[in-house]
Write an enzyme that holds these catalytic residues in place. Structure first.
Site, PDB file in Angstrom:
ATOM      1  N   GLU A  55       0.823  -1.263  -0.019  1.00  9.32           N
ATOM      2  CA  GLU A  55       0.096   0.039   0.186  1.00  9.32           C
ATOM      3  C   GLU A  55       0.833   1.379   0.104  1.00  9.32           C
ATOM      4  OE1 GLU A  55      -4.266   0.176   1.258  1.00  9.32           O
ATOM      5  OE2 GLU A  55      -3.311   0.600   3.074  1.00  9.32           O
ATOM      6  N   LYS A  57       0.178   4.872   1.292  1.00  5.80           N
ATOM      7  CA  LYS A  57      -0.519   5.646   2.038  1.00  5.80           C
ATOM      8  C   LYS A  57       0.547   6.469   2.867  1.00  5.80           C
ATOM      9  CE  LYS A  57      -2.077   3.110   5.695  1.00  5.80           C
ATOM     10  NZ  LYS A  57      -2.889   2.250   6.325  1.00  5.80           N
ATOM     11  N   LYS A 117      -8.020   2.206  -3.348  1.00 11.61           N
ATOM     12  CA  LYS A 117      -8.421   2.164  -1.777  1.00 11.61           C
ATOM     13  C   LYS A 117      -9.065   3.315  -1.618  1.00 11.61           C
ATOM     14  CE  LYS A 117      -7.798  -0.557   2.024  1.00 11.61           C
ATOM     15  NZ  LYS A 117      -6.501  -0.321   2.700  1.00 11.61           N
ATOM     16  N   GLU A 166     -14.514  -6.034   1.011  1.00  9.20           N
ATOM     17  CA  GLU A 166     -13.740  -6.040   2.335  1.00  9.20           C
ATOM     18  C   GLU A 166     -14.912  -6.532   3.348  1.00  9.20           C
ATOM     19  OE1 GLU A 166     -10.792  -3.357   3.528  1.00  9.20           O
ATOM     20  OE2 GLU A 166     -12.370  -2.652   5.082  1.00  9.20           O
ATOM     21  N   ASN A 187     -10.511  -7.443   7.073  1.00  3.41           N
ATOM     22  CA  ASN A 187      -9.938  -6.246   7.549  1.00  3.41           C
ATOM     23  C   ASN A 187      -9.889  -6.757   8.986  1.00  3.41           C
ATOM     24  OD1 ASN A 187      -8.788  -3.821   8.508  1.00  3.41           O
ATOM     25  ND2 ASN A 187     -10.057  -2.685   7.076  1.00  3.41           N
ATOM     26  N   GLU A 217      -6.031  -8.162   5.467  1.00  2.00           N
ATOM     27  CA  GLU A 217      -5.910  -7.027   5.678  1.00  2.00           C
ATOM     28  C   GLU A 217      -5.503  -6.334   7.135  1.00  2.00           C
ATOM     29  OE1 GLU A 217      -9.166  -6.288   2.127  1.00  2.00           O
ATOM     30  OE2 GLU A 217      -8.804  -4.767   3.578  1.00  2.00           O
ATOM     31  N   SER A 218      -4.335  -5.345   7.045  1.00  2.00           N
ATOM     32  CA  SER A 218      -4.536  -4.522   8.296  1.00  2.00           C
ATOM     33  C   SER A 218      -3.660  -5.570   9.602  1.00  2.00           C
ATOM     34  CB  SER A 218      -5.190  -3.985   8.889  1.00  2.00           C
ATOM     35  OG  SER A 218      -6.214  -3.239   7.859  1.00  2.00           O
TER      36      SER A 218
END
Length: 266
Positions: A55, A57, A117, A166, A187, A217-218
């Protein structure tokens, strides 16, 4: 809740965008573009092994400014050189300090599939994603009901875009599956309060159909985290903050990927 604030702000942002480029014009622009894409984003995760979405970001609501120095094009190139499977680019401007321009410029600099995103709440954003060079869009089940997810997947199919749906819990997972999701992302960060639990992906992987590529994710910070996910049958991992805070992003990606035992350097 922060997600509600972001969604409300996004609705205002979309209405402002429509004043600059009408929905009819944005749709026409998107439909004029090539739709016979072969869905490259999906193909990454249909292939054997574990694949990384890296990503780009600058900031987030939970962490604030992550990267004061933000050479976004070079960051994307570094990810590509280090063996990323795809790139995620934040385009939400107010809470994440993202921009459509970041994605446009990165599209011109790398050959990897790109995920836009953002917080999709209007079909206008899907047409817009096509025109700025995205290969995939994010559909967040906490913001959309099953009918909307199904409609947006259909629209993505027409445009040659992939939809990463998601989810955060069992109910959202079932909604995504029933809506026809071909890619599911779980997520580990609760978008309502931003707490993080890696076990969320581990738990939902057991419930998700194996035929649907599954992306965690995350909250993924170490090669041990990656190994735990890989051993549970996860197909892809999205990593943002851990890479963005690393001085050598390529080296960090290779370190993380060692947990999956499947990094191909370019």
């Amino acid at each position: 809740m922060i997600l509600d604030k972001i969604a409300a702000d996004t609705r205002i942002r979309v209405e402002e965008a429509k004043k600059a480029v009408s929905p009819e014009e944005m749709k026409a622009r998107a439909l004029q573009m090539n739709s016979s894409t072969g869905f490259p984003f999906e193909k990454v995760f249909q292939a054997p092994g574990l694949h990384f979405i890296c990503e780009v970001k600058k900031a987030s609501p939970s962490k604030g400014l992550i990267a004061a120095d933000f050479p976004y094009v070079e960051i994307a190139r570094e990810y590509e050189r280090a063996g990323a499977g795809a790139i995620s680019v934040l385009t939400e401007p107010h809470f994440f300090q993202g921009s459509n321009e970041y994605l446009r410029e990165i599209r011109g600099a790398v050959s990897l599939p790109i995920l836009r995103k953002d917080f999709t709440i209007d079909s206008y954003q899907i047409y817009e994603a096509k025109t700025i060079g995205a290969d995939a869009v994010l559909l967040i089940a906490a913001l959309l009901d099953g009918a909307a997810i199904q409609e947006y997947i259909y629209l993505c199919d027409i445009l040659g875009l992939s939809a990463l749906v998601e989810v955060h819990d069992e109910s959202e997972l079932m909604t995504a599956v029933h809506a026809g999701a071909r890619l599911v992302g779980v997520n580990n960060r609760n978008l309502k309060d931003f707490t993080v639990n890696l076990g969320n992906s581990l738990r939902l992987r057991e419930l998700a159909p194996r035929k649907i590529p599954f992306i965690a994710e995350s909250g993924i910070k170490t090669s041990e985290d990656v190994a735990r996910l890989y051993n549970k049958g996860v197909n892809g991992i999205l990593v943002g903050e851990t890479l963005m805070r690393a001085q050598d992003k390529g080296a960090m990606l290779r370190t993380l990927a060692a947990g999956g035992g499947c990094m191909n350097e370019n």
